[in-house]
Design a protein around this motif. Structure first.
Motif, PDB file in Angstrom:
ATOM      1  N   VAL A  81      29.131  73.834 -70.461  1.00 12.44           N
ATOM      2  CA  VAL A  81      28.862  72.431 -70.150  1.00 12.44           C
ATOM      3  C   VAL A  81      29.869  71.947 -69.121  1.00 12.44           C
ATOM      4  O   VAL A  81      31.045  72.286 -69.182  1.00 12.44           O
ATOM      5  CB  VAL A  81      28.947  71.557 -71.414  1.00 12.44           C
ATOM      6  CG1 VAL A  81      28.792  70.097 -71.066  1.00 12.44           C
ATOM      7  CG2 VAL A  81      27.891  71.987 -72.428  1.00 12.44           C
ATOM      8  N   GLN A  82      29.386  71.152 -68.176  1.00 11.50           N
ATOM      9  CA  GLN A  82      30.233  70.618 -67.121  1.00 11.50           C
ATOM     10  C   GLN A  82      29.898  69.150 -66.917  1.00 11.50           C
ATOM     11  O   GLN A  82      28.731  68.753 -67.012  1.00 11.50           O
ATOM     12  CB  GLN A  82      30.006  71.390 -65.827  1.00 11.50           C
ATOM     13  CG  GLN A  82      31.038  71.143 -64.757  1.00 11.50           C
ATOM     14  CD  GLN A  82      30.842  72.044 -63.551  1.00 11.50           C
ATOM     15  OE1 GLN A  82      29.770  72.598 -63.361  1.00 11.50           O
ATOM     16  NE2 GLN A  82      31.877  72.187 -62.755  1.00 11.50           N
ATOM     17  N   VAL A  83      30.929  68.357 -66.642  1.00 14.88           N
ATOM     18  CA  VAL A  83      30.752  66.929 -66.370  1.00 14.88           C
ATOM     19  C   VAL A  83      31.423  66.632 -65.034  1.00 14.88           C
ATOM     20  O   VAL A  83      32.614  66.888 -64.875  1.00 14.88           O
ATOM     21  CB  VAL A  83      31.369  66.078 -67.500  1.00 14.88           C
ATOM     22  CG1 VAL A  83      31.292  64.610 -67.155  1.00 14.88           C
ATOM     23  CG2 VAL A  83      30.655  66.348 -68.818  1.00 14.88           C
ATOM     24  N   VAL A  84      30.662  66.086 -64.092  1.00 14.39           N
ATOM     25  CA  VAL A  84      31.168  65.880 -62.735  1.00 14.39           C
ATOM     26  C   VAL A  84      30.919  64.440 -62.317  1.00 14.39           C
ATOM     27  O   VAL A  84      29.791  63.945 -62.389  1.00 14.39           O
ATOM     28  CB  VAL A  84      30.486  66.837 -61.739  1.00 14.39           C
ATOM     29  CG1 VAL A  84      30.998  66.569 -60.326  1.00 14.39           C
ATOM     30  CG2 VAL A  84      30.744  68.284 -62.136  1.00 14.39           C
ATOM     31  N   GLU A  85      31.997  63.789 -61.829  1.00 21.30           N
ATOM     32  CA  GLU A  85      31.907  62.403 -61.380  1.00 21.30           C
ATOM     33  C   GLU A  85      31.796  62.324 -59.866  1.00 21.30           C
ATOM     34  O   GLU A  85      32.227  63.235 -59.147  1.00 21.30           O
ATOM     35  CB  GLU A  85      33.161  61.629 -61.796  1.00 21.30           C
ATOM     36  CG  GLU A  85      33.431  61.607 -63.258  1.00 21.30           C
ATOM     37  CD  GLU A  85      34.905  61.696 -63.559  1.00 21.30           C
ATOM     38  OE1 GLU A  85      35.287  61.409 -64.700  1.00 21.30           O
ATOM     39  OE2 GLU A  85      35.667  62.087 -62.656  1.00 21.30           O
ATOM     40  N   SER A  86      31.295  61.191 -59.395  1.00 22.99           N
ATOM     41  CA  SER A  86      31.270  60.905 -57.967  1.00 22.99           C
ATOM     42  C   SER A  86      31.228  59.399 -57.774  1.00 22.99           C
ATOM     43  O   SER A  86      30.910  58.646 -58.706  1.00 22.99           O
ATOM     44  CB  SER A  86      30.056  61.553 -57.304  1.00 22.99           C
ATOM     45  OG  SER A  86      28.856  61.073 -57.876  1.00 22.99           O
ATOM     46  N   GLY A  87      31.568  58.958 -56.548  1.00 18.50           N
ATOM     47  CA  GLY A  87      31.366  57.557 -56.197  1.00 18.50           C
ATOM     48  C   GLY A  87      32.598  56.713 -56.036  1.00 18.50           C
ATOM     49  O   GLY A  87      32.493  55.530 -55.708  1.00 18.50           O
ATOM     50  N   GLY A  88      33.780  57.250 -56.227  1.00 18.05           N
ATOM     51  CA  GLY A  88      34.982  56.444 -56.045  1.00 18.05           C
ATOM     52  C   GLY A  88      35.253  56.198 -54.573  1.00 18.05           C
ATOM     53  O   GLY A  88      34.543  56.669 -53.696  1.00 18.05           O
ATOM     54  N   GLY A  89      36.309  55.418 -54.329  1.00 20.11           N
ATOM     55  CA  GLY A  89      36.686  55.152 -52.953  1.00 20.11           C
ATOM     56  C   GLY A  89      37.537  53.916 -52.820  1.00 20.11           C
ATOM     57  O   GLY A  89      38.030  53.369 -53.812  1.00 20.11           O
ATOM     58  N   LEU A  90      37.665  53.458 -51.563  1.00 19.00           N
ATOM     59  CA  LEU A  90      38.448  52.269 -51.238  1.00 19.00           C
ATOM     60  C   LEU A  90      37.493  51.115 -50.968  1.00 19.00           C
ATOM     61  O   LEU A  90      36.524  51.265 -50.215  1.00 19.00           O
ATOM     62  CB  LEU A  90      39.306  52.543 -50.001  1.00 19.00           C
ATOM     63  CG  LEU A  90      40.048  51.353 -49.397  1.00 19.00           C
ATOM     64  CD1 LEU A  90      41.096  50.829 -50.378  1.00 19.00           C
ATOM     65  CD2 LEU A  90      40.688  51.761 -48.078  1.00 19.00           C
ATOM     66  N   VAL A  91      37.761  49.977 -51.585  1.00 17.41           N
ATOM     67  CA  VAL A  91      36.913  48.805 -51.401  1.00 17.41           C
ATOM     68  C   VAL A  91      37.788  47.563 -51.372  1.00 17.41           C
ATOM     69  O   VAL A  91      38.857  47.535 -51.988  1.00 17.41           O
ATOM     70  CB  VAL A  91      35.857  48.724 -52.527  1.00 17.41           C
ATOM     71  CG1 VAL A  91      36.524  48.532 -53.886  1.00 17.41           C
ATOM     72  CG2 VAL A  91      34.828  47.646 -52.260  1.00 17.41           C
ATOM     73  N   GLN A  92      37.344  46.545 -50.653  1.00 17.92           N
ATOM     74  CA  GLN A  92      38.097  45.297 -50.586  1.00 17.92           C
ATOM     75  C   GLN A  92      37.871  44.465 -51.843  1.00 17.92           C
ATOM     76  O   GLN A  92      36.842  44.609 -52.507  1.00 17.92           O
ATOM     77  CB  GLN A  92      37.653  44.499 -49.359  1.00 17.92           C
ATOM     78  CG  GLN A  92      38.058  45.134 -48.038  1.00 17.92           C
ATOM     79  CD  GLN A  92      37.756  44.231 -46.863  1.00 17.92           C
ATOM     80  OE1 GLN A  92      36.948  43.311 -46.958  1.00 17.92           O
ATOM     81  NE2 GLN A  92      38.420  44.486 -45.747  1.00 17.92           N
ATOM     82  N   PRO A  93      38.808  43.607 -52.181  1.00 19.52           N
ATOM     83  CA  PRO A  93      38.599  42.706 -53.324  1.00 19.52           C
ATOM     84  C   PRO A  93      37.293  41.932 -53.175  1.00 19.52           C
ATOM     85  O   PRO A  93      36.953  41.464 -52.080  1.00 19.52           O
ATOM     86  CB  PRO A  93      39.807  41.770 -53.251  1.00 19.52           C
ATOM     87  CG  PRO A  93      40.871  42.595 -52.607  1.00 19.52           C
ATOM     88  CD  PRO A  93      40.150  43.441 -51.591  1.00 19.52           C
ATOM     89  N   GLY A  94      36.562  41.842 -54.281  1.00 23.31           N
ATOM     90  CA  GLY A  94      35.255  41.202 -54.274  1.00 23.31           C
ATOM     91  C   GLY A  94      34.120  42.141 -53.977  1.00 23.31           C
ATOM     92  O   GLY A  94      32.942  41.761 -54.117  1.00 23.31           O
ATOM     93  N   GLY A  95      34.431  43.363 -53.588  1.00 20.42           N
ATOM     94  CA  GLY A  95      33.402  44.335 -53.257  1.00 20.42           C
ATOM     95  C   GLY A  95      32.845  45.041 -54.471  1.00 20.42           C
ATOM     96  O   GLY A  95      33.187  44.726 -55.621  1.00 20.42           O
TER      97      GLY A  95
END
Length: 125
Positions: free
Chosen positions: A2-16
């Motif tokens: 079994v494997q669990v893989v995340e995605s979607g992080g990053g840098l965003v401005q406040p309110g984003g």
């Protein structure tokens, strides 16, 4: 198995906004609870949100009304939609899943908690 893989992080401005995804794969029989934790520098890991396989959700107080957890059971995937992000949301976000799965040799069932590798979310102007 079994494997669990995340995605979607990053840098965003406040309110984003950002959307995190976490997909489980392998010899899965059923996934029970899924959820997200986060850990900021110098702080303990804290629970952000959880969702049962029936769709019941719970949230940490500081994210209520801003974050939404959801899941697609057909895809073995959990999502975290994060809106109105604040600098204090900056952390490494980890997903977890409580999974019942088939063992490789005799197809009997085992159960365990699985964690993703973590994805960095930075909220900064």
């Amino acid at each position: 198995q079994v494997q669990v893989v995340e995605s979607g992080g990053g840098l965003v401005q406040p309110g984003g906004s950002l959307r995190l995804s976490c997909a489980a794969s392998g010899s899965i029989f059923v996934i029970y609870d899924m959820g997200w934790y986060r850990q900021a520098p110098g702080k303990q890991r804290e629970l952000v949100a959880t969702i049962t396989n029936g769709g019941s959700t719970e949230y940490e107080d500081s994210v209520k009304g801003r974050f939404t957890i959801s899941r697609d059971n057909a895809k073995n995937t959990v999502y975290l939609q994060m809106n109105s992000l604040k600098p204090e949301d900056t952390a490494v976000y980890y997903c977890y899943a409580e999974i019942q799965y088939f063992l490789p040799h005799d197809s009997s069932l085992a159960r365990g908690d699985y964690w993703g590798q973590g994805t960095q979310v930075t909220v900064s102007s």
